[in-house]
Design a protein around this motif. Structure first.
Motif, PDB file in Angstrom:
ATOM      1  N   TYR A 114       2.122   1.860  -3.446  1.00  0.00           N
ATOM      2  CA  TYR A 114       1.040   2.402  -4.274  1.00  0.00           C
ATOM      3  C   TYR A 114       0.937   3.922  -4.058  1.00  0.00           C
ATOM      4  CZ  TYR A 114      -3.517   2.687  -6.524  1.00  0.00           C
ATOM      5  OH  TYR A 114      -4.540   3.009  -7.371  1.00  0.00           O
ATOM      6  N   GLU A 115       0.968   4.320  -2.777  1.00  0.00           N
ATOM      7  CA  GLU A 115       0.874   5.758  -2.441  1.00  0.00           C
ATOM      8  C   GLU A 115       2.079   6.530  -2.960  1.00  0.00           C
ATOM      9  OE1 GLU A 115       0.274   6.653   1.703  1.00  0.00           O
ATOM     10  OE2 GLU A 115      -1.229   5.079   1.880  1.00  0.00           O
ATOM     11  N   VAL A 116       3.269   5.941  -2.737  1.00  0.00           N
ATOM     12  CA  VAL A 116       4.502   6.615  -3.124  1.00  0.00           C
ATOM     13  C   VAL A 116       4.556   6.814  -4.646  1.00  0.00           C
ATOM     14  CG1 VAL A 116       6.974   6.075  -3.326  1.00  0.00           C
ATOM     15  CG2 VAL A 116       5.886   5.988  -1.093  1.00  0.00           C
ATOM     16  N   LEU A 164       0.839  -1.200   0.000  1.00  0.00           N
ATOM     17  CA  LEU A 164       0.000   0.000   0.000  1.00  0.00           C
ATOM     18  C   LEU A 164       0.879   1.257   0.000  1.00  0.00           C
ATOM     19  CD1 LEU A 164      -2.806   1.323   0.174  1.00  0.00           C
ATOM     20  CD2 LEU A 164      -2.733   1.023   2.647  1.00  0.00           C
ATOM     21  N   GLY A 165       1.964   1.183   0.788  1.00  0.00           N
ATOM     22  CA  GLY A 165       2.922   2.307   0.827  1.00  0.00           C
ATOM     23  C   GLY A 165       3.476   2.585  -0.561  1.00  0.00           C
ATOM     24  N   GLN A 219       2.041   7.129  -6.662  1.00  0.00           N
ATOM     25  CA  GLN A 219       1.087   8.183  -7.059  1.00  0.00           C
ATOM     26  C   GLN A 219       1.733   9.573  -6.949  1.00  0.00           C
ATOM     27  OE1 GLN A 219      -2.378   7.350  -7.697  1.00  0.00           O
ATOM     28  NE2 GLN A 219      -1.539   5.284  -7.547  1.00  0.00           N
ATOM     29  N   LYS A 220       2.683   9.668  -5.988  1.00  0.00           N
ATOM     30  CA  LYS A 220       3.296  10.982  -5.728  1.00  0.00           C
ATOM     31  C   LYS A 220       4.626  11.145  -6.447  1.00  0.00           C
ATOM     32  CE  LYS A 220       1.048  11.204  -1.267  1.00  0.00           C
ATOM     33  NZ  LYS A 220       1.171  10.765   0.107  1.00  0.00           N
ATOM     34  N   SER A 239       5.660   1.525   6.612  1.00  0.00           N
ATOM     35  CA  SER A 239       5.099   1.507   5.265  1.00  0.00           C
ATOM     36  C   SER A 239       5.854   2.411   4.267  1.00  0.00           C
ATOM     37  CB  SER A 239       3.624   1.905   5.365  1.00  0.00           C
ATOM     38  OG  SER A 239       3.059   1.999   4.097  1.00  0.00           O
ATOM     39  N   LEU A 240       5.844   3.706   4.506  1.00  0.00           N
ATOM     40  CA  LEU A 240       6.421   4.618   3.510  1.00  0.00           C
ATOM     41  C   LEU A 240       7.952   4.536   3.443  1.00  0.00           C
ATOM     42  CD1 LEU A 240       4.122   7.781   3.681  1.00  0.00           C
ATOM     43  CD2 LEU A 240       3.998   5.838   2.142  1.00  0.00           C
ATOM     44  N   ILE A 284      -8.042   0.164  -2.162  1.00  0.00           N
ATOM     45  CA  ILE A 284      -8.387   0.535  -3.545  1.00  0.00           C
ATOM     46  C   ILE A 284      -9.333  -0.500  -4.137  1.00  0.00           C
ATOM     47  CG2 ILE A 284      -6.286   1.883  -3.969  1.00  0.00           C
ATOM     48  CD1 ILE A 284      -5.158  -0.547  -5.456  1.00  0.00           C
TER      49      ILE A 284
END
Ligand code: HSE
Length: 319
Positions: free
Chosen positions: A21-23, A18-19, A25-26, A297-298, A48
């Motif tokens: 996926y977020e990273v 999930l991390g 996107q940015k 995560s990140l 998602i």
């Protein structure tokens, strides 16, 4: 430098998946898209939509448009199957699975050579701290004499919380689990196994020394008793779970994982909470000190991102 377009098949969508996926996107500059995600649990609620997932690994492995497999699952045996199948199909792989890599180092090396594809795993060792690529690149010709450090975030978090904030061991472990730092079987953290897997990866990249998990002693934090805690408090010391490897003058390598009393003048003394810290000693540069978030995560996703980015310019480890 021209960069490749990367079409990613992702295995696993837990804390790090999930991390990532977020990273991604940015990170608009990178031409990398997750085109399919393979997960095990059909019932689990996901952040998602359903249309992003498959439950069949072959949907990714047999998809010729996917040129990068990112493996972020928990189970080391299943991970090895996926990673070896992907390499055999000529797909580059990024993995964060230290247990799988430590257990199968030689086979993975051979698969990379035979199929001429890279496997990168910066996230498998100390999460966000860029240690593997530094060992590979910077120390290529300056010979390393020793490497020592805190390489497990959960145990460092537990030691920090129990020692400095008087939390109970169980409370601190629960927090480490809730924050997504701990392994699903936390004995891997507290028993020093996770640190040992990371040390094995570090050994290969520091000294070209490939060993098996059974070759190295790991003594975990469960062995720390009231006596040691009392002693440390009285002497104003801290206890840290340390992974250590050094080369003797005759070229022998010693390596182990052990809890250690650390004095305030030691650079590892202030590496607290979920942070990891590594001190390298080399022939010419003297020492270096690396520090960074060792789990979560990140931060872990950031190391995966860095590997994905490196694949876009065809980077591979030389070993
Ligand atoms: N459980 C591991 C740790 C996760 O706490 O360090 C990151 O490898």
């Amino acid at each position: 430098m021209s960069r490749k377009n990367l079409n990613i098949g992702l295995f696993g969508f837990g804390c790090v998946g999930l991390g990532l996926y977020e990273v991604l996107q940015k990170t608009p500059g990178l031409k990398a898209t997750i085109s399919n995600i393979c997960v095990k649990d059909k019932e689990k609620k996901r952040a998602i939509g359903k249309e992003n997932f498959t439950f069949d690994k072959n949907d990714i492995l047999n998809d010729e448009s996917i040129n990068v497999v990112v493996e972020l699952i928990d189970d080391a045996d299943a991970a090895f199957e996926i990673v070896s199948a992907a390499l055999k199909k000529g797909k580059a792989v990024v993995s964060a699975n230290k247990k799988m890599i430590a257990q199968h180092f030689t086979e993975l090396l051979e698969l990379q050579k035979e199929y001429n594809v890279p496997l990168l795993y910066e996230a498998a060792c100390c999460a966000s701290m860029p240690i593997i690529r530094n060992l590979e690149e910077y120390y290529d010709n300056d010979l390393l004499e020793s490497i020592e450090g805190i390489v497990n975030g959960s145990t460092n978090y537990i030691l920090t919380k129990t020692f400095s904030e008087n939390l109970s061991y169980d409370e601190a472990l629960l927090q480490a689990q809730e924050k997504g730092f701990a392994e699903s079987n936390p004995i891997l953290d507290t028993g020093g196994f996770d640190a040992k897997y990371k040390l094995l990866i570090l050994l290969a990249h520091s000294f070209g020394y490939v060993a098996k998990p059974k070759d190295i002693f790991n003594i975990g934090i469960d062995n720390i008793g009231e006596l040691e805690l009392k002693y440390a408090r009285e002497k104003k010391l801290k206890i840290k779970l340390v992974a250590q490897a050094f080369k003797s003058e005759t070229g022998n390598i010693s390596a182990f994982v052990i809890p250690k009393f650390v004095t305030p003048d030691d650079r590892l003394y202030n590496v607290d909470d979920v942070f990891n810290g590594i001190i390298t000693k080399t022939s010419f540069a003297d020492t270096h000190f690396f520090v960074g978030r060792g789990a979560g995560s990140l931060p872990t996703a950031s190391a995966v991102l860095s590997d994905i980015s490196a694949l876009s310019y065809d980077y591979r480890y030389e070993y």
